[in-house]
Structure formats: C-alpha cells, structure tokens
Design a protein around this motif. Sequence first.
Motif, short mmCIF file in Angstrom:
data_model
loop_
_atom_site.label_atom_id
_atom_site.label_comp_id
_atom_site.label_asym_id
_atom_site.label_seq_id
_atom_site.Cartn_x
_atom_site.Cartn_y
_atom_site.Cartn_z
N ILE A 7 0.84 -1.20 0.00
CA ILE A 7 0.00 0.00 0.00
C ILE A 7 0.88 1.25 0.00
N LEU A 8 1.92 1.26 0.81
CA LEU A 8 2.84 2.41 0.83
C LEU A 8 3.44 2.64 -0.55
N ARG A 9 3.92 1.58 -1.18
CA ARG A 9 4.54 1.72 -2.51
C ARG A 9 3.53 2.24 -3.53
N LYS A 10 2.34 1.67 -3.54
CA LYS A 10 1.32 2.10 -4.53
C LYS A 10 0.93 3.55 -4.30
N THR A 11 0.77 3.95 -3.04
CA THR A 11 0.41 5.34 -2.74
C THR A 11 1.51 6.28 -3.22
N ARG A 12 2.74 5.90 -2.96
CA ARG A 12 3.86 6.76 -3.37
C ARG A 12 4.06 6.75 -4.88
N GLN A 13 3.82 5.64 -5.54
CA GLN A 13 3.88 5.61 -7.01
C GLN A 13 2.81 6.53 -7.60
N PHE A 14 1.64 6.53 -7.00
CA PHE A 14 0.57 7.43 -7.45
C PHE A 14 1.02 8.88 -7.28
N LEU A 15 1.63 9.20 -6.14
CA LEU A 15 2.11 10.57 -5.92
C LEU A 15 3.17 10.94 -6.95
N ILE A 16 4.08 10.04 -7.25
CA ILE A 16 5.11 10.33 -8.25
C ILE A 16 4.46 10.63 -9.60
N SER A 17 3.43 9.88 -9.96
CA SER A 17 2.75 10.15 -11.24
C SER A 17 2.08 11.52 -11.21
N LEU A 18 1.57 11.93 -10.05
CA LEU A 18 1.00 13.27 -9.91
C LEU A 18 2.10 14.33 -10.10
N LEU A 19 3.25 14.10 -9.48
CA LEU A 19 4.37 15.05 -9.61
C LEU A 19 4.84 15.14 -11.05
N ASP A 20 4.90 14.00 -11.72
CA ASP A 20 5.37 13.97 -13.11
C ASP A 20 4.50 14.79 -14.05
N GLY A 21 3.25 14.98 -13.69
CA GLY A 21 2.33 15.72 -14.56
C GLY A 21 2.32 17.22 -14.34
N LEU A 22 3.23 17.72 -13.49
CA LEU A 22 3.22 19.15 -13.15
C LEU A 22 4.57 19.81 -13.41
N SER A 23 4.52 21.08 -13.70
CA SER A 23 5.76 21.85 -13.91
C SER A 23 6.40 22.18 -12.56
#
Length: 153
Positions: A7-23
């Motif tokens: 769960i920790l890994r999936k949550t953090r992977q989701f956050l990384i994808s959110l970061l990747d979509g922003l300037s």
Amino acid sequence: MEKQFEILRKTRQFLISLLDGLSLEQLNKIPQGFNNNIIWNAGHIVAAQQGVCYRRAGLPLIVDEAFFDQFKPESKPQEQATEAEVAQIKKLLLSTIDDLQRDYENKKFSTYPAWTTRYGVAINSIEDVVSFLDFHDGLHVGYAMALRRCVNS
C-alpha cells in the motif's frame, strides 16, 4: 506486513505520477489559503516516515539531517525546490520504503517505544507505525491532489 508495504509503494507511485504531470512552478506554488505546496507534501511524506520509524526507534536517519529538517512536521517551504531536488524526492519516495522493509525484515526495530500520534492513534510497535504510515501518506497525497486543483486553475 507485506500488504502494508505494498500500500505504501502504490500510494507513493501514485504521488510520483501526480508530480510527473506538473511543472516545477506548479510544484512550488503555494495557493492562497494554503501554507505549503505539492513538493513539500511529497518531501514531508519521506521525512515523517524517517522520523517515526528511525528517529523514534533511536536509529540513524537514512536521509540527511538537512533534508529531514526541511520537510519535518511543523515545517513550511522556505525556498523553491529545484529540478534536482524534485528528482531526489521522487527517488526517496520509493527507496526509503525499500530500506524500511529491508530493515524491518532484518529486525532492526525490535525495541520500538510506544507513543501516541497527534491524531490520537496509539503506536506500540513498528508494525503499528507502518500501518499508520498508510494513513499518513494517503492524507498528504490528498493534500497534494487538492493543491493540484488549485495550481491547475
């Protein structure tokens, strides 16, 4: 415990994808009514995990002290994060979970002191902490999602 680490890994992977979509500008922006930004929430997730898992157990932090101080609880963004700092945070979001799981499996947290979180959750073991991190990380991912709506408008 395997599920909690997943769960920790999936949550953090989701956050990384959110970061990747922003300037970089969007990651650093503090919208009106907020006291932090998206990248601070990402760094805070790492720092909080280091504090509650390692520091409370009397073990050395995996991240350096300056990083911890920049993102620890009650801190606020003091400077604009650079591209290099964003890359470091993204890396640490996953590597610190790998480190934590390895250290857990190697029984590095065999004597963990009891305490109560600011949310009133009683923590009596490292297993309790890892379960609490699932909540804490999710909370800050939620903040990051709300901030994303503000910086996209």
